[in-house]
Design a protein around this motif. Structure first.
Motif, PDB file in Angstrom:
ATOM      1  N   SER A  81     -14.001 -16.349  -0.308  1.00  0.00           N
ATOM      2  CA  SER A  81     -12.930 -15.257   0.184  1.00  0.00           C
ATOM      3  C   SER A  81     -12.890 -15.472   2.002  1.00  0.00           C
ATOM      4  N   LYS A 134     -10.652  -8.797  -5.886  1.00  0.00           N
ATOM      5  CA  LYS A 134     -10.925  -8.819  -5.062  1.00  0.00           C
ATOM      6  C   LYS A 134     -11.573  -7.907  -4.838  1.00  0.00           C
ATOM      7  N   THR A 183      -9.868 -13.494  -9.048  1.00  0.00           N
ATOM      8  CA  THR A 183      -8.994 -12.468  -7.480  1.00  0.00           C
ATOM      9  C   THR A 183      -8.520 -12.178  -7.261  1.00  0.00           C
ATOM     10  N   GLY A 217      -9.673 -18.440  -4.115  1.00  0.00           N
ATOM     11  CA  GLY A 217     -10.253 -17.857  -4.447  1.00  0.00           C
ATOM     12  C   GLY A 217     -11.085 -18.237  -5.595  1.00  0.00           C
TER      13      GLY A 217
END
Length: 213
Positions: A87, A110, A104, A92
């Protein structure tokens, strides 16, 4: 848009578990064969060259694709830290199977990154608190943090007596004292004279007496 980078792992190196199922899933997801990294190793094994190479190859905006989440981490702590690192690097994550597939690029994915980041921060805080508590406990018992010295007052005195004697073999003395040659010479000179580190050890022990001329 970055590239899709895949990682696959089986738990046994004897070939009884093949990678075909995982690879087929990654290929169907759009990962190119040349972008799939693989390991034949236990999830608990620290040395996973395929994963190490995979992580190094990832660039911001790339997406790491795995079949299941348990293929990625050695344990929960390693998994949390790995996902948190992805992250922070702008990489991703896409998990194709399992009870909760992850992507993600979606709002749910997310959110997962945020949860992993919080868990990683929580783990770091726990480690910091345990370290501080351990140091405080050691100080309350008259000890300070840091590695225990290899040379004790008794070893320094033995080295003093042995060094400079014609029959002394330095390698044998180091073996007996269980110290390296460099450590020995930091404390005692070849003729048996104390050096600063040796004086410090004996001074701390309260038994430092200069060697007679």
């Amino acid at each position: 848009m970055g590239e899709l980078v895949g990682y696959v792992r089986v738990s046994k190196a004897d070939g009884s578990q093949v990678l075909d199922l995982q690879k087929d899933a990654l290929l169907s997801a759009g990962v190119q064969p040349s972008m799939i990294y693989e390991d034949f190793a236990s999830g608990k094994q620290d040395d996973r060259p395929g994963l190490n190479s995979c992580v190094k190859a990832l660039r911001p905006s790339d997406i790491l694709v795995v079949w299941k989440l348990d293929r990625l981490g050695r344990d929960l702590r390693h998994l949390v830290n790995t996902v948190d690192d992805l992250s922070k690097r702008g990489v991703g994550l896409r998990v194709l199977a399992g009870q909760s597939p992850i992507d993600t690029s979606s709002a749910q994915g997310k959110l997962l990154f945020g949860i992993f980041a919080s868990l990683a921060e929580y783990e770091r805080e726990l480690i910091r608190e345990r370290t501080i508590a351990g140091l405080q406990s050691a100080r309350s018992r008259g000890r300070v943090g840091g590695r225990k010295p290899r040379m004790t007052a008794a070893k320094v005195r033995l080295a003093q007596a042995a060094m400079g004697q014609p029959e002394t073999v330095v390698a044998d003395l180091c073996d007996e004292l269980r110290v390296s040659r460099q450590t020995l010479y930091r404390h005692v000179s070849p003729d048996g004279e104390l050096r600063p580190d040796g004086i410090k050890v004996l001074g701390h022990s309260g038994v430092y007496l200069p060697k007679s001329p």
